[in-house]
Design an enzyme around this catalytic site. Sequence first.
Site, PDB file in Angstrom:
ATOM      1  CG  ASP A   1      -5.483  90.227  12.619  1.00 49.56           C
ATOM      2  OD1 ASP A   1      -5.699  91.445  12.677  1.00 49.56           O
ATOM      3  OD2 ASP A   1      -4.339  89.748  12.545  1.00 49.56           O
TER       4      ASP A   1
ATOM      5  CG  ASP B   1      -6.682  85.224  16.443  1.00 51.63           C
ATOM      6  OD1 ASP B   1      -5.574  85.402  15.917  1.00 51.63           O
ATOM      7  OD2 ASP B   1      -7.763  85.458  15.855  1.00 51.63           O
TER       8      ASP B   1
HETATM    9  C1  XBP Z   1      -4.369  86.932  10.879  1.00 48.97           C
HETATM   10  C2  XBP Z   1      -3.819  87.024   9.551  1.00 48.97           C
HETATM   11  C3  XBP Z   1      -2.928  88.121   9.222  1.00 48.97           C
HETATM   12  C4  XBP Z   1      -3.590  89.435   8.967  1.00 48.97           C
HETATM   13  C5  XBP Z   1      -2.581  90.378   8.353  1.00 48.97           C
HETATM   14  O1  XBP Z   1      -4.669  85.569  11.197  1.00 48.97           O
HETATM   15  O2  XBP Z   1      -4.033  86.170   8.729  1.00 48.97           O
HETATM   16  O3  XBP Z   1      -2.271  87.766   8.050  1.00 48.97           O
HETATM   17  O4  XBP Z   1      -4.652  89.286   8.039  1.00 48.97           O
HETATM   18  O5  XBP Z   1      -1.482  90.551   9.170  1.00 48.97           O
HETATM   19  P1  XBP Z   1      -4.919  85.129  12.696  1.00 48.97           P
HETATM   20  P2  XBP Z   1      -0.009  90.846   8.549  1.00 48.97           P
HETATM   21  O6  XBP Z   1      -6.072  85.944  13.212  1.00 48.97           O
HETATM   22  O7  XBP Z   1      -5.302  83.674  12.587  1.00 48.97           O
HETATM   23  O8  XBP Z   1      -3.645  85.335  13.464  1.00 48.97           O
HETATM   24  O9  XBP Z   1      -0.191  91.550   7.244  1.00 48.97           O
HETATM   25  O10 XBP Z   1       0.663  91.707   9.593  1.00 48.97           O
HETATM   26  O11 XBP Z   1       0.653  89.512   8.367  1.00 48.97           O
HETATM   27 MG    MG Z   2      -8.025  85.373  13.725  1.00 48.77          MG
END
Ligand code: XBP
Ligand code: MG
Length: 253
Positions: free
Chosen positions: A12, A10
Amino acid sequence: MSELKALIFDVDGTLADTERHGHRVAFNEAFREHGLDWHWDEELYGELLAITGGKERIRHYLAGHHPEFLQRSDIDELIPELHKAKTRHYLALLAEGRIPLRPGVERLLREAMDEGLRLAIATTTTPENVTALLAATLGEDSIGWFEVIGAGDIVPAKKPAPDIYHWTLDQMGLPAEEALALEDSRNGLRAASDAGLRSLITTNGYTAQEDFDGAALVVDSLGEPGSPMRILQGELTGHEWITPAALRDLHAA
Ligand code: XBP
Ligand code: MG
């Protein structure tokens, strides 16, 4: 038991703490730029993280806080426009080098490659955000370390749906039993588990209190030599930080 052949990361919260001082700030800058007085403080943002995907998160916020906006005839254009501005601001933050990788991430990626493990990414965020984070932290070449980058709208249903993991495994031609997911959140764990993957969870400030039932192991970070991880749930003996050998033990457990 299948051999561990691949790691699927993953982005973020897992590779880097991107949310609080990255995505959140970029959303607020986009709102300001559009003359909107919406402000997502750190606490509110923590609640909004329940919804993955930036466009989906804006829509969810409006439903709860400014429902009249959802009646606007141009709402289906406004949300993507806001999100495009948010991505521009987020990419600028990354380019300034404001968002470092979490401890142990670069080490583990390099060790995994040295040991012949295949690497991939499965994330909800926009593809440019992934490549910009990698370029800013590990250099342009690091984008090529990952055989597959599954990101953003490439699948219609974002995490906690398993679709992005299914897509990534399909692209790799790999059965789920031969890979391990590295995640930071309950939504990520659900996505990986529902795709048949075992998960290692590295928590952060926004996710530490979530329910990680079903994870192979939950730690507070990947750890580094001299700065060991703390195990929060599960068992892993004989390792003070996460290495490919530790991941093979987890996968086999
Ligand atoms: C990541 C997210 C994303 C980011 C924003 O979740 O929820 O929405 O916060 O990205 P994960 P965008 O780590 O579970 O993948 O604004 O580009 O959508
Ligand atoms: Mg995440």
